[in-house]
Design a protein around this motif. Structure first.
Motif, PDB file in Angstrom:
ATOM      1  N   ASP A 128       0.813  -1.224   0.000  1.00  0.00           N
ATOM      2  CA  ASP A 128       0.000   0.000   0.000  1.00  0.00           C
ATOM      3  C   ASP A 128       0.845   1.273   0.000  1.00  0.00           C
ATOM      4  OD1 ASP A 128      -2.337  -1.600   0.252  1.00  0.00           O
ATOM      5  OD2 ASP A 128      -1.998  -1.732   2.422  1.00  0.00           O
ATOM      6  N   LEU A 129       2.124   1.175  -0.345  1.00  0.00           N
ATOM      7  CA  LEU A 129       3.021   2.315  -0.180  1.00  0.00           C
ATOM      8  C   LEU A 129       3.099   3.242  -1.388  1.00  0.00           C
ATOM      9  CD1 LEU A 129       6.015   0.660   1.720  1.00  0.00           C
ATOM     10  CD2 LEU A 129       4.206   2.131   2.639  1.00  0.00           C
ATOM     11  N   LYS A 130       2.486   2.893  -2.482  1.00  0.00           N
ATOM     12  CA  LYS A 130       2.571   3.750  -3.666  1.00  0.00           C
ATOM     13  C   LYS A 130       1.972   5.131  -3.374  1.00  0.00           C
ATOM     14  CE  LYS A 130       1.858   3.923  -8.630  1.00  0.00           C
ATOM     15  NZ  LYS A 130       1.419   3.208  -9.854  1.00  0.00           N
ATOM     16  N   GLY A 131       2.770   6.164  -3.684  1.00  0.00           N
ATOM     17  CA  GLY A 131       2.320   7.536  -3.496  1.00  0.00           C
ATOM     18  C   GLY A 131       2.382   8.028  -2.059  1.00  0.00           C
ATOM     19  N   LYS A 132       2.871   7.216  -1.144  1.00  0.00           N
ATOM     20  CA  LYS A 132       2.905   7.599   0.269  1.00  0.00           C
ATOM     21  C   LYS A 132       4.230   8.274   0.625  1.00  0.00           C
ATOM     22  CE  LYS A 132      -1.104   5.692   0.746  1.00  0.00           C
ATOM     23  NZ  LYS A 132      -2.305   6.542   0.777  1.00  0.00           N
ATOM     24  N   LYS A 133       4.233   8.967   1.759  1.00  0.00           N
ATOM     25  CA  LYS A 133       5.432   9.642   2.252  1.00  0.00           C
ATOM     26  C   LYS A 133       6.100   8.763   3.306  1.00  0.00           C
ATOM     27  CE  LYS A 133       3.604  14.311   1.488  1.00  0.00           C
ATOM     28  NZ  LYS A 133       3.249  15.603   2.138  1.00  0.00           N
ATOM     29  N   ILE A 134       7.342   8.368   3.027  1.00  0.00           N
ATOM     30  CA  ILE A 134       8.073   7.468   3.913  1.00  0.00           C
ATOM     31  C   ILE A 134       9.263   8.211   4.511  1.00  0.00           C
ATOM     32  CG2 ILE A 134       9.292   5.279   4.086  1.00  0.00           C
ATOM     33  CD1 ILE A 134       7.818   4.418   1.530  1.00  0.00           C
ATOM     34  N   GLY A 135       9.371   8.224   5.812  1.00  0.00           N
ATOM     35  CA  GLY A 135      10.451   8.936   6.476  1.00  0.00           C
ATOM     36  C   GLY A 135      11.770   8.176   6.435  1.00  0.00           C
ATOM     37  N   TYR A 136      12.849   8.925   6.463  1.00  0.00           N
ATOM     38  CA  TYR A 136      14.201   8.387   6.666  1.00  0.00           C
ATOM     39  C   TYR A 136      15.009   9.475   7.350  1.00  0.00           C
ATOM     40  CZ  TYR A 136      16.032  11.171   2.736  1.00  0.00           C
ATOM     41  OH  TYR A 136      16.411  12.195   1.916  1.00  0.00           O
ATOM     42  N   THR A 137      16.145   9.139   7.921  1.00  0.00           N
ATOM     43  CA  THR A 137      16.858  10.127   8.735  1.00  0.00           C
ATOM     44  C   THR A 137      17.577  11.172   7.886  1.00  0.00           C
ATOM     45  OG1 THR A 137      18.768   8.628   8.914  1.00  0.00           O
ATOM     46  CG2 THR A 137      17.120   8.608  10.710  1.00  0.00           C
ATOM     47  N   ASN A 138      18.597  10.746   7.146  1.00  0.00           N
ATOM     48  CA  ASN A 138      19.413  11.677   6.379  1.00  0.00           C
ATOM     49  C   ASN A 138      19.859  11.052   5.059  1.00  0.00           C
ATOM     50  OD1 ASN A 138      19.813  14.112   8.188  1.00  0.00           O
ATOM     51  ND2 ASN A 138      20.493  12.475   9.571  1.00  0.00           N
ATOM     52  N   PRO A 139      20.214  11.877   4.064  1.00  0.00           N
ATOM     53  CA  PRO A 139      20.685  11.322   2.797  1.00  0.00           C
ATOM     54  C   PRO A 139      21.866  10.378   2.989  1.00  0.00           C
ATOM     55  CG  PRO A 139      20.230  13.665   2.575  1.00  0.00           C
ATOM     56  CD  PRO A 139      20.107  13.341   4.039  1.00  0.00           C
ATOM     57  N   ARG A 140      21.851   9.278   2.239  1.00  0.00           N
ATOM     58  CA  ARG A 140      22.904   8.261   2.254  1.00  0.00           C
ATOM     59  C   ARG A 140      22.997   7.526   3.590  1.00  0.00           C
ATOM     60  NH1 ARG A 140      27.908  10.835  -1.336  1.00  0.00           N
ATOM     61  NH2 ARG A 140      26.655  11.210  -3.215  1.00  0.00           N
ATOM     62  N   THR A 166      13.840  13.311   7.740  1.00  0.00           N
ATOM     63  CA  THR A 166      13.370  13.818   9.032  1.00  0.00           C
ATOM     64  C   THR A 166      14.502  14.256   9.952  1.00  0.00           C
ATOM     65  OG1 THR A 166      13.354  11.589  10.019  1.00  0.00           O
ATOM     66  CG2 THR A 166      11.329  12.325   8.914  1.00  0.00           C
ATOM     67  N   GLY A 167      15.738  13.813   9.672  1.00  0.00           N
ATOM     68  CA  GLY A 167      16.881  14.239  10.472  1.00  0.00           C
ATOM     69  C   GLY A 167      17.196  13.363  11.670  1.00  0.00           C
ATOM     70  N   GLY A 168      16.349  12.438  11.995  1.00  0.00           N
ATOM     71  CA  GLY A 168      16.579  11.553  13.132  1.00  0.00           C
ATOM     72  C   GLY A 168      15.378  10.654  13.334  1.00  0.00           C
ATOM     73  N   PHE A 169      15.554   9.595  14.127  1.00  0.00           N
ATOM     74  CA  PHE A 169      14.439   8.668  14.330  1.00  0.00           C
ATOM     75  C   PHE A 169      13.368   9.261  15.245  1.00  0.00           C
ATOM     76  CE2 PHE A 169      17.914   5.656  13.229  1.00  0.00           C
ATOM     77  CZ  PHE A 169      17.352   5.204  12.045  1.00  0.00           C
ATOM     78  N   GLY A 170      13.790   9.968  16.288  1.00  0.00           N
ATOM     79  CA  GLY A 170      12.820  10.638  17.147  1.00  0.00           C
ATOM     80  C   GLY A 170      12.039  11.683  16.388  1.00  0.00           C
ATOM     81  N   GLU A 171      12.753  12.406  15.523  1.00  0.00           N
ATOM     82  CA  GLU A 171      12.102  13.401  14.687  1.00  0.00           C
ATOM     83  C   GLU A 171      11.138  12.735  13.696  1.00  0.00           C
ATOM     84  OE1 GLU A 171      16.116  15.136  15.883  1.00  0.00           O
ATOM     85  OE2 GLU A 171      15.253  13.178  15.393  1.00  0.00           O
ATOM     86  N   GLY A 172      11.490  11.510  13.273  1.00  0.00           N
ATOM     87  CA  GLY A 172      10.615  10.762  12.383  1.00  0.00           C
ATOM     88  C   GLY A 172       9.307  10.393  13.050  1.00  0.00           C
ATOM     89  N   VAL A 173       9.376  10.041  14.330  1.00  0.00           N
ATOM     90  CA  VAL A 173       8.152   9.738  15.081  1.00  0.00           C
ATOM     91  C   VAL A 173       7.282  10.983  15.182  1.00  0.00           C
ATOM     92  CG1 VAL A 173       7.255   9.069  17.343  1.00  0.00           C
ATOM     93  CG2 VAL A 173       9.201   7.842  16.371  1.00  0.00           C
ATOM     94  N   ALA A 174       7.926  12.133  15.436  1.00  0.00           N
ATOM     95  CA  ALA A 174       7.179  13.391  15.510  1.00  0.00           C
ATOM     96  C   ALA A 174       6.538  13.723  14.167  1.00  0.00           C
ATOM     97  CB  ALA A 174       8.110  14.522  15.947  1.00  0.00           C
ATOM     98  N   GLY A 179       1.677  14.156  10.692  1.00  0.00           N
ATOM     99  CA  GLY A 179       1.222  13.918   9.343  1.00  0.00           C
ATOM    100  C   GLY A 179       2.186  14.322   8.251  1.00  0.00           C
ATOM    101  N   LEU A 180       3.417  14.682   8.616  1.00  0.00           N
ATOM    102  CA  LEU A 180       4.417  15.028   7.598  1.00  0.00           C
ATOM    103  C   LEU A 180       4.865  13.796   6.823  1.00  0.00           C
ATOM    104  CD1 LEU A 180       6.623  17.623   9.534  1.00  0.00           C
ATOM    105  CD2 LEU A 180       4.903  18.065   7.765  1.00  0.00           C
ATOM    106  N   VAL A 181       4.761  12.629   7.453  1.00  0.00           N
ATOM    107  CA  VAL A 181       5.027  11.369   6.764  1.00  0.00           C
ATOM    108  C   VAL A 181       3.890  10.405   7.072  1.00  0.00           C
ATOM    109  CG1 VAL A 181       7.537  11.665   6.828  1.00  0.00           C
ATOM    110  CG2 VAL A 181       6.397  10.382   8.659  1.00  0.00           C
ATOM    111  N   ASP A 182       3.715   9.441   6.175  1.00  0.00           N
ATOM    112  CA  ASP A 182       2.695   8.412   6.379  1.00  0.00           C
ATOM    113  C   ASP A 182       3.259   7.183   7.081  1.00  0.00           C
ATOM    114  OD1 ASP A 182       0.591   9.794   4.844  1.00  0.00           O
ATOM    115  OD2 ASP A 182       1.896   9.391   3.122  1.00  0.00           O
ATOM    116  N   VAL A 183       4.567   6.979   6.888  1.00  0.00           N
ATOM    117  CA  VAL A 183       5.256   5.813   7.454  1.00  0.00           C
ATOM    118  C   VAL A 183       6.587   6.277   8.017  1.00  0.00           C
ATOM    119  CG1 VAL A 183       6.166   3.515   6.989  1.00  0.00           C
ATOM    120  CG2 VAL A 183       4.225   4.364   5.666  1.00  0.00           C
ATOM    121  N   ALA A 184       6.948   5.771   9.181  1.00  0.00           N
ATOM    122  CA  ALA A 184       8.233   6.132   9.783  1.00  0.00           C
ATOM    123  C   ALA A 184       8.987   4.878  10.200  1.00  0.00           C
ATOM    124  CB  ALA A 184       8.025   7.036  10.993  1.00  0.00           C
TER     125      ALA A 184
END
Length: 330
Positions: A128-140, A166-174, A179-184
């Motif tokens: 169900d992930l097509k078109g969704k916003k998925i969080g990650y911490t930092n590039p690379r 998102t810059g970090g995992f805690g920030e990803g939860v926030a 609603g900034l991401v759909d999945v973290a």
């Protein structure tokens, strides 16, 4: 010469100079994200239970750092004989001329990762992930590479979804909360803290293959002088991993103090990872090098542009510090 190359060579030269000058034996080791990420938990147990001293390593402290490159620079510049760091950092450093070797394979999988959504989310699985916003911490970062693998597991390409830094995992939860991401991605021990608040849609242990997570590293110029110390550190960590398997609750209580966690959260995290198997492979290994997982880690890092070109892994590995029963490459 590029600035990064110059930095590594200056740091390596400093280590060599200190070794030749006969400085006193270093008593600190360096562990990436110690006190935060699950990878370093066995070192907390080894310190608390006295395993370092039992094995002959007078470790007086464990230095933490926020990233692999920083960890290696701290090791080299500070004459620390041992570091635990992610594969990308070691391989990139060696390619840039650093006098560093891979000496152990400490965390064999990425089983600490869970991808989660809000309870009322319409997303039920990776399908169900097509078109969704998925969080990650930092590039690379590892989390960026794993997000790509999760999408592939659902039958999608990276461009089929939006990856959000998102810059970090805690920030990803926030970001998930707002609603900034759909999945973290929520790794342990954060997952044990928030597991009642969110719903998992994917677990790395079930979805992904074994991927080398963190490795032991040593500076080549210091190995002769520090060999006994390094061997003792590896034995002590191995003893801690075995203790954690046999005594997960006590190990969790130790981790809770060092990581400043609620004891129930720490116990849950330790038990989850001790019990975890990814295609039969455990999370915390004794140190033996698993080539398949290491090669997969390189593949993932190349996928996101963190590594490039030909990489001769075997030339980067030195197994002399491992106990005889785990010296062979697996």
């Amino acid at each position: 010469m590029r600035a990064s190359q110059a930095l590594w060579r200056v740091a390596a030269a400093a280590v060599a100079g200190l070794a030749l000058a006969g400085t006193a034996q270093a008593e600190q080791i360096v562990v990436s994200n110690y006190g935060v990420s699950a990878n370093g938990m066995p070192f907390a147990v080894a310190m608390e239970k006295g395993f370092f001293k039992e094995e002959g390593a007078n470790v007086t402290g464990i230095l933490s750092s926020a990233g692999g490159g920083t960890t290696l620079r701290n090791m080299l510049a500070g004459d620390a004989p041992y570091a635990e760091v992610n594969p990308n950092a070691i391989i990139a450093a060696i390619k840039q001329g650093a006098d560093v070797k891979i000496i152990s394979d400490n965390v064999l999988t990425v089983a600490e990762f869970v991808w989660a959504v809000k309870p009322d989310s319409p997303i039920k699985s990776v399908k169900d992930l097509k078109g969704k916003k998925i969080g990650y911490t930092n590039p690379r970062s590892t989390s960026q590479g794993l997000a790509t693998l999760v999408l592939q597991a659902g039958g999608f390409k990276t461009e089929d979804a939006e990856l959000v830094k998102t810059g970090g995992f805690g920030e990803g939860v926030a970001a998930l909360d707002t609603g900034l991401v759909d999945v973290a991605p929520i790794p342990e021990p954060l997952w044990s803290k928030f597991k009642d608040k969110y719903r998992p849609i994917a677990r790395a242990s079930e979805l992904l293959p074994p991927i080398a997570n963190v490795l032991g590293a040593a500076a080549g110029s210091a190995t002769k002088e520090k060999a006994d110390f390094i061997k003792a550190v590896i034995r002590a960590r191995r003893k801690a991993v075995e203790f954690m398997k046999q005594n997960p609750d006590e190990a969790g209580d130790i981790v809770a103090k060092v990581y400043n966690l609620d004891p129930e959260v720490a116990r849950s995290a330790v038990k989850n990872l001790v019990d975890s198997r990814t295609s039969g492979v455990e999370y915390w290994g004794p140190g033996q090098i698993h080539m398949e997982g290491l090669e997969k880690a390189v593949e993932v890092q190349k996928m996101i542009g963190a590594l490039s070109g030909d990489i001769d892994l075997k030339s980067m590995i030195d197994t002399q510090f491992l106990p005889d029963d785990i010296k062979a490459l697996k």
